[in-house]
Scaffold this active site. Sequence first.
Site, PDB file in Angstrom:
ATOM      1  N   CYS A  60     -33.293  24.155  21.278  1.00 26.68           N
ATOM      2  CA  CYS A  60     -32.359  23.456  20.388  1.00 26.68           C
ATOM      3  C   CYS A  60     -32.190  22.034  20.888  1.00 26.68           C
ATOM      4  CB  CYS A  60     -31.016  24.179  20.370  1.00 26.68           C
ATOM      5  SG  CYS A  60     -29.756  23.384  19.327  1.00 26.68           S
ATOM      6  N   HIS A 103     -31.724  29.387  12.355  1.00 28.08           N
ATOM      7  CA  HIS A 103     -31.210  28.533  13.434  1.00 28.08           C
ATOM      8  C   HIS A 103     -30.337  27.410  12.863  1.00 28.08           C
ATOM      9  CE1 HIS A 103     -31.903  26.462  17.472  1.00 28.08           C
ATOM     10  NE2 HIS A 103     -31.338  25.507  16.737  1.00 28.08           N
ATOM     11  N   GLU A 104     -30.846  26.707  11.847  1.00 30.03           N
ATOM     12  CA  GLU A 104     -30.105  25.561  11.320  1.00 30.03           C
ATOM     13  C   GLU A 104     -28.882  25.990  10.509  1.00 30.03           C
ATOM     14  OE1 GLU A 104     -30.683  22.751  12.522  1.00 30.03           O
ATOM     15  OE2 GLU A 104     -32.588  23.322  13.450  1.00 30.03           O
ATOM     16  N   HIS A 134     -26.021  26.758  12.790  1.00 28.60           N
ATOM     17  CA  HIS A 134     -25.327  25.558  13.274  1.00 28.60           C
ATOM     18  C   HIS A 134     -24.121  25.228  12.399  1.00 28.60           C
ATOM     19  CE1 HIS A 134     -27.143  23.621  16.706  1.00 28.60           C
ATOM     20  NE2 HIS A 134     -28.362  23.695  16.203  1.00 28.60           N
TER      21      HIS A 134
END
Length: 225
Positions: free
Chosen positions: A131, A173-174, A177
Amino acid sequence: MIAVSPPTPFTPAQLRERVQEILAAGLLPTIVQAGHPVLRQQAAAFEGQISDSELQQLIVLMRNVMHEAPGVGLAAPQIGIPLQLAVLEDQFDVDPEAAAVRHRMPLDFLAILNPRYAPLGDETAAFFEGCLSLSGLQAVVVRHERVLLTYETPESRGAEQEFNGWQARIVQHETDHLQGTLYVDRAELRSLSSNAEYAANWAEPGIGKARAALGFLPEYPGAPT
């Protein structure tokens, strides 16, 4: 026990001011690192807090930051903006064996607003990932192999798209966030490695060598070797 209050959400005016400040600077903003509270709050849903022109400028800026890093995704909180916006793109030249094992195919540039994902089926995959907000570290994360992403386009159109393999990993993953979740929250912590140790010992298509040596996921079915 000391009560810890969650970060105070930005008002629409404060969010607009933050975006305008970053755009006016004329520089690529620094990527926020773990420990900053903006990475640990649920980002505000995009509801027209900034103009169409500002949104397009922000998307271009985020794409440039992502390329400069370099990375395959960037969420707005990573440049200090708690807004549900992320950019994704994967055009890296990857070793064919690694690409095959990881089901990694090029991902054309995509900007997503207010995204949510849902698994498609029960299949999972475990690989090292890193990351840009945890510079210098990598760890193995078990993620859904296939997901359905629901999001809004910058043109305010609702959209759905299926992703699988490495593209699905980027999407998860994004999107995480934007909910205040970092990949280490989902990681196998015994696999946590510095970039130097990863490059020296575990930089192979699968995770079999690292799994045996570091002692994580002993019962993981079908773990890539």
